[in-house]
Scaffold this motif. Structure first.
Motif, PDB file in Angstrom:
ATOM      1  N   ALA A 322       0.810  -1.299   0.056  1.00  0.00           N
ATOM      2  CA  ALA A 322       0.074   0.015  -0.027  1.00  0.00           C
ATOM      3  C   ALA A 322       0.839   1.252  -0.011  1.00  0.00           C
ATOM      4  O   ALA A 322       1.819   1.086   0.573  1.00  0.00           O
ATOM      5  CB  ALA A 322      -0.879  -0.152   1.182  1.00  0.00           C
ATOM      6  N   LEU A 323       0.395   2.196  -0.735  1.00  0.00           N
ATOM      7  CA  LEU A 323       1.035   3.596  -0.630  1.00  0.00           C
ATOM      8  C   LEU A 323       0.197   4.433   0.407  1.00  0.00           C
ATOM      9  O   LEU A 323      -0.912   4.595  -0.130  1.00  0.00           O
ATOM     10  CB  LEU A 323       1.130   4.389  -1.957  1.00  0.00           C
ATOM     11  N   VAL A 324       0.772   5.104   1.399  1.00  0.00           N
ATOM     12  CA  VAL A 324       0.067   5.831   2.359  1.00  0.00           C
ATOM     13  C   VAL A 324       0.701   7.283   2.381  1.00  0.00           C
ATOM     14  O   VAL A 324       1.641   7.287   2.616  1.00  0.00           O
ATOM     15  CB  VAL A 324       0.028   5.058   3.689  1.00  0.00           C
ATOM     16  N   ASP A 395       5.406  10.216  -9.616  1.00  0.00           N
ATOM     17  CA  ASP A 395       6.539   9.693  -8.685  1.00  0.00           C
ATOM     18  C   ASP A 395       6.436   8.244  -8.306  1.00  0.00           C
ATOM     19  O   ASP A 395       7.103   7.300  -8.184  1.00  0.00           O
ATOM     20  CB  ASP A 395       7.316  10.370  -7.787  1.00  0.00           C
ATOM     21  N   LEU A 396       5.140   8.109  -7.656  1.00  0.00           N
ATOM     22  CA  LEU A 396       4.996   6.895  -6.750  1.00  0.00           C
ATOM     23  C   LEU A 396       3.707   6.001  -7.043  1.00  0.00           C
ATOM     24  O   LEU A 396       3.346   4.960  -6.769  1.00  0.00           O
ATOM     25  CB  LEU A 396       4.892   7.244  -5.256  1.00  0.00           C
ATOM     26  N   GLY A 397       2.839   6.894  -7.705  1.00  0.00           N
ATOM     27  CA  GLY A 397       1.477   6.215  -8.041  1.00  0.00           C
ATOM     28  C   GLY A 397       0.297   6.875  -7.129  1.00  0.00           C
ATOM     29  O   GLY A 397       0.505   7.766  -6.275  1.00  0.00           O
ATOM     30  N   VAL A 398      -0.932   6.410  -7.457  1.00  0.00           N
ATOM     31  CA  VAL A 398      -2.065   6.803  -6.649  1.00  0.00           C
ATOM     32  C   VAL A 398      -2.123   6.294  -5.372  1.00  0.00           C
ATOM     33  O   VAL A 398      -2.076   5.067  -5.000  1.00  0.00           O
ATOM     34  CB  VAL A 398      -3.186   6.620  -7.283  1.00  0.00           C
ATOM     35  N   PRO A 399      -2.300   7.039  -4.257  1.00  0.00           N
ATOM     36  CA  PRO A 399      -2.143   6.502  -2.940  1.00  0.00           C
ATOM     37  C   PRO A 399      -3.353   5.644  -2.775  1.00  0.00           C
ATOM     38  O   PRO A 399      -4.261   5.716  -3.091  1.00  0.00           O
ATOM     39  CB  PRO A 399      -2.186   7.709  -2.096  1.00  0.00           C
ATOM     40  N   ASN A 400      -3.195   4.603  -1.861  1.00  0.00           N
ATOM     41  CA  ASN A 400      -4.207   3.731  -1.359  1.00  0.00           C
ATOM     42  C   ASN A 400      -5.056   4.297  -0.179  1.00  0.00           C
ATOM     43  O   ASN A 400      -6.131   4.274   0.089  1.00  0.00           O
ATOM     44  CB  ASN A 400      -3.789   2.220  -1.035  1.00  0.00           C
ATOM     45  N   VAL A 401      -4.149   5.094   0.589  1.00  0.00           N
ATOM     46  CA  VAL A 401      -4.658   5.716   1.914  1.00  0.00           C
ATOM     47  C   VAL A 401      -4.029   6.946   2.254  1.00  0.00           C
ATOM     48  O   VAL A 401      -2.886   7.261   1.661  1.00  0.00           O
ATOM     49  CB  VAL A 401      -4.422   4.983   3.253  1.00  0.00           C
ATOM     50  N   VAL A 402      -4.970   8.103   2.295  1.00  0.00           N
ATOM     51  CA  VAL A 402      -4.399   9.448   2.599  1.00  0.00           C
ATOM     52  C   VAL A 402      -4.919   9.939   3.908  1.00  0.00           C
ATOM     53  O   VAL A 402      -6.314   9.805   4.275  1.00  0.00           O
ATOM     54  CB  VAL A 402      -4.955  10.276   1.432  1.00  0.00           C
ATOM     55  N   VAL A 403      -4.025  10.438   4.985  1.00  0.00           N
ATOM     56  CA  VAL A 403      -4.457  10.706   5.892  1.00  0.00           C
ATOM     57  C   VAL A 403      -4.181  12.189   6.125  1.00  0.00           C
ATOM     58  O   VAL A 403      -3.229  12.750   5.946  1.00  0.00           O
ATOM     59  CB  VAL A 403      -3.553  10.253   7.231  1.00  0.00           C
ATOM     60  N   ASN A 404      -5.483  12.865   6.193  1.00  0.00           N
ATOM     61  CA  ASN A 404      -5.192  14.660   6.171  1.00  0.00           C
ATOM     62  C   ASN A 404      -5.317  14.857   7.540  1.00  0.00           C
ATOM     63  O   ASN A 404      -6.199  15.108   8.267  1.00  0.00           O
ATOM     64  CB  ASN A 404      -6.528  15.256   5.569  1.00  0.00           C
ATOM     65  N   ASN A 405      -4.144  15.055   8.237  1.00  0.00           N
ATOM     66  CA  ASN A 405      -3.814  15.172   9.749  1.00  0.00           C
ATOM     67  C   ASN A 405      -3.380  16.669  10.070  1.00  0.00           C
ATOM     68  O   ASN A 405      -3.348  17.053  11.313  1.00  0.00           O
ATOM     69  CB  ASN A 405      -2.820  14.054  10.195  1.00  0.00           C
ATOM     70  N   ALA A 406      -2.762  17.483   9.308  1.00  0.00           N
ATOM     71  CA  ALA A 406      -2.084  18.677   9.475  1.00  0.00           C
ATOM     72  C   ALA A 406      -3.065  19.311  10.225  1.00  0.00           C
ATOM     73  O   ALA A 406      -4.289  19.614   9.815  1.00  0.00           O
ATOM     74  CB  ALA A 406      -1.460  19.204   8.382  1.00  0.00           C
ATOM     75  N   GLY A 407      -2.613  19.765  11.322  1.00  0.00           N
ATOM     76  CA  GLY A 407      -3.596  21.195  11.924  1.00  0.00           C
ATOM     77  C   GLY A 407      -2.849  21.796  13.044  1.00  0.00           C
ATOM     78  O   GLY A 407      -1.546  21.450  13.626  1.00  0.00           O
ATOM     79  N   ILE A 408      -3.392  23.060  13.473  1.00  0.00           N
ATOM     80  CA  ILE A 408      -2.923  23.945  14.440  1.00  0.00           C
ATOM     81  C   ILE A 408      -3.992  24.137  15.423  1.00  0.00           C
ATOM     82  O   ILE A 408      -5.314  23.980  15.183  1.00  0.00           O
ATOM     83  CB  ILE A 408      -2.520  25.459  13.841  1.00  0.00           C
ATOM     84  N   GLY A 409      -3.525  24.658  16.631  1.00  0.00           N
ATOM     85  CA  GLY A 409      -4.597  24.951  17.800  1.00  0.00           C
ATOM     86  C   GLY A 409      -4.627  26.215  17.897  1.00  0.00           C
ATOM     87  O   GLY A 409      -3.560  26.967  17.761  1.00  0.00           O
ATOM     88  N   MET A 410      -5.715  26.809  18.611  1.00  0.00           N
ATOM     89  CA  MET A 410      -6.098  27.997  18.762  1.00  0.00           C
ATOM     90  C   MET A 410      -7.105  28.363  20.129  1.00  0.00           C
ATOM     91  O   MET A 410      -7.990  27.457  19.731  1.00  0.00           O
ATOM     92  CB  MET A 410      -6.419  28.961  17.694  1.00  0.00           C
ATOM     93  N   ALA A 411      -6.722  28.932  21.278  1.00  0.00           N
ATOM     94  CA  ALA A 411      -7.676  29.323  21.872  1.00  0.00           C
ATOM     95  C   ALA A 411      -7.965  30.582  22.371  1.00  0.00           C
ATOM     96  O   ALA A 411      -7.004  31.571  21.999  1.00  0.00           O
ATOM     97  CB  ALA A 411      -7.058  28.268  23.190  1.00  0.00           C
TER      98      ALA A 411
END
Length: 587
Positions: A322-324, A395-411
């Motif tokens: 798998a490509l992740v 370069d690598l092909g179509v991913p099997n899994v993508v994890v959109n994880n990037a985030g920031i905090g604000m309070a």
């Protein structure tokens, strides 16, 4: 005689006349497509049309179906007769060379017997939704010898899928039902359950007779082979296509197959049992790629990568091949997720706005699994994300899994949030997910093999708070976006999951912005929050395990940590209680 570009002739099998259909130049490599029950050769129409420009394509109606003869008596449907028929077709269509064998359902079951008993006739074999009965018999015995809860669950799961096999052993009743007209509800079930609309030729007009006669396949072979299995080994290079939504054949049946098939490739697709009809583009492409790999024919770089990832080693891991892609992979949940997939055999692309951190994650992932790749990208930048997605595909092909994880905090309070504060939070936390989902979902859909997208939301998505207006809003939007995407993409075999962590010890507390506070007070707030999260003691590795499990089980919404699960439940049961809790000033 000729019907369009299809040449039809009769071939004498063992006591039956077989209708054989040929397309393409006989000088080209021969591909023999064998259909299952209760189909005819026409189930392959779409696949054959996509192969005919490169191969000599041969199909035939097996005994008891379509335009072929219907012998009388259960004994005449045993493997011995089926093999004699198949041999007669080979002798007629490709007498002097090996052919590339492809089988679906019962066509695959009998093809396993063919590559076991006459391997010298075949250059390659592709099996779809039809396991070797000998392997199933051994697989079942192995699970019964070690009756662990997981083994018993898998046995029970296959048993539920195979209910009809027992029913087909009853005398007269199945035949009577076919003749009474269950072909019509069968056709409707194909359309509603698998998205396979009826069209001329499939289901065949001969379906009542085909279904009635074909019951003999089950009565003549099933019990004998499952109770007294032979050695299922074959040296023929074999590709197994595994539809993960198959209602009749459990994906777990491929377990242990590598011990009997030294040259084995596995391809999984989020589709139902009749994948030759529902995903003909993918099936035809995989057949051609497998043949190309076996024969040494030139393949495009993307095809070479796909073929390489499909190969099965002795120690194959759950995400082998798998490509992740993981964004925000430089630290915290993103890094832990990248390492969790790498440990399970995945090739990982670690993306982060901090290039050095992404490279460190890729180095660590490479120690656990295949060589990993680092990419520096700002997920809030649409153009940068478009370039990133194109580069991954090229370069690598179509991913099997993508994890959109990037985030920031604000309070901080709502009135202390500036427009720029809102823009920054929404650009990263929401638009980053929008960009990643839009770009990679389009690639997955175009490829047609399915996939999975994981979007990192938060328990804040369903936990209103006076101190997190921008952050909670962005994460609530991610949760709703995920639900919408899941509904839209399901028909394309693409799963979408929202992961909703609670209090997790990551560096987001050390980088969060506390609006309306002086620089000194912000540092004090960050240290205090970091200490509290550290004392909570819930590490990002545990979130990563939940992400991996969610992909494997195709879960929709996954609250992570006990407080997140409690908040999710309370938000559904008593929204008023959540509103009262939201008034607390936790700053």
């Amino acid at each position: 005689m000729s019907t369009g570009d299809v040449r039809v002739r009769r071939v004498r099998g063992d006591g039956v006349d077989l209708a054989v259909y040929e397309q393409g130049d006989p000088a080209l490599p021969t591909v023999l497509l064998v259909h299952g029950y209760p189909d005819t050769h026409a189930v392959w129409d779409e696949v054959a049309a996509r192969l005919v420009d490169r191969f000599h394509v041969v199909r035939y109606d097996v005994r008891g179906s379509g335009a072929s003869s219907r012998p009388y008596g259960r004994r005449r449907y045993t493997f011995a007769y089926l093999m004699a028929d198949l041999r007669a077709v080979l002798d007629a269509a490709a007498p002097d060379r090996k052919v590339h064998l492809v089988g679906h359902d019962w066509g695959s079951i009998q093809s396993w017997e063919a590559v076991r008993t006459m391997p010298d006739r075949f250059a390659s074999f592709t099996s779809i939704s039809g396991p070797s009965l000998d392997h199933v018999g051994r697989w079942t015995r192995g699970k019964l010898r070690r009756p662990t809860p997981r083994n018993l669950r898998r046995l029970a799961g296959q048993g539920l899928r195979s209910w009809y096999i027992g029913f087909f052993q009853t005398p007269l009743v199945p035949e009577a039902l076919w003749r009474a007209g269950i072909g019509r509800p069968f056709a409707r079930a194909l359309e509603t359950g698998e998205g396979v609309a009826p069209r001329p030729g499939h289901p065949a007009r001969t379906l009542p007779r085909d279904g009635s006669a074909g019951v003999g396949l089950y009565r003549a072979n099933m019990a004998e082979r499952l109770l007294r299995p032979r050695d299922p080994s074959t040296a023929v290079p074999t590709q197994v296509i595994v539809p993960t939504r198959d209602r009749f054949v459990s994906p777990h049946l491929v377990g242990g197959l590598g011990a009997h098939v030294p040259d084995l490739s596995l391809r999984t697709i989020a589709a139902g049992h009749w994948v030759p009809r529902s995903r003909p583009d993918v099936v035809a492409r995989w057949i051609a790629e497998h043949i190309g790999r076996v024969t040494g024919a030139p393949l495009a770089p993307a095809q070479e990568r796909a073929v390489r990832r499909a190969r099965v080693g002795a120690d194959r891991r759950p995400f082998e091949g798998a490509l992740v892609v993981v964004t925000g992979a430089g630290s915290g949940i993103g890094r832990a997720t990248a390492l969790a997939f790498a440990e399970r055999g995945a090739e990982v692309v670690a993306a982060d706005v901090d290039g050095a951190a992404a490279r460190r994650t890729a180095e660590l992932a490479g120690l656990l699994g295949p060589a990993a790749h680092a990419r520096e990208v700002d997920v809030s930048d649409r153009a940068a994300m478009e370039d990133f997605a194109k580069a991954v595909e090229h370069d690598l092909g179509v991913p099997n899994v993508v994890v959109n994880n990037a985030g920031i905090g604000m309070a901080g309070s709502f009135l202390d949030h500036t427009e720029d504060d809102w823009k920054r939070v929404l650009d990263v936390n929401l638009w980053g997910v929008v960009h990643g989902s839009r770009l990679f979902a389009a690639q997955m859909k175009a490829r047609g093999e399915g996939g999975h997208i994981v979007n990192t939301s938060s328990a804040a998505a369903f936990t209103p708070s006076r101190t997190l207006p921008a952050y909670a809003t962005s994460k609530a939007a991610v949760l709703m976006l995920t639900e919408c995407l899941r509904a839209e993409l399901r028909g394309d075999g693409i799963g979408v999951t929202a992961i909703c962590p609670g209090i997790v010890n990551t560096n987001i507390t050390r980088t969060s912005r506390f609006v309306g506070r002086s620089d000194a007070d912000q540092e004090t707030d960050r240290r205090r929050a970091s200490r509290a999260y550290a004392l909570r003691g819930f590490g990002p590795e545990r979130v990563a395990e939940q992400i991996v499990a969610a992909v494997r089980r195709d879960r929709a919404v996954v609250p992570v940590t006990p407080e997140a699960r409690l908040a999710h439940l309370l938000a559904r049961v008593s929204p008023a209680a959540m509103r009262r809790l939201a008034r607390l000033n936790l700053g």
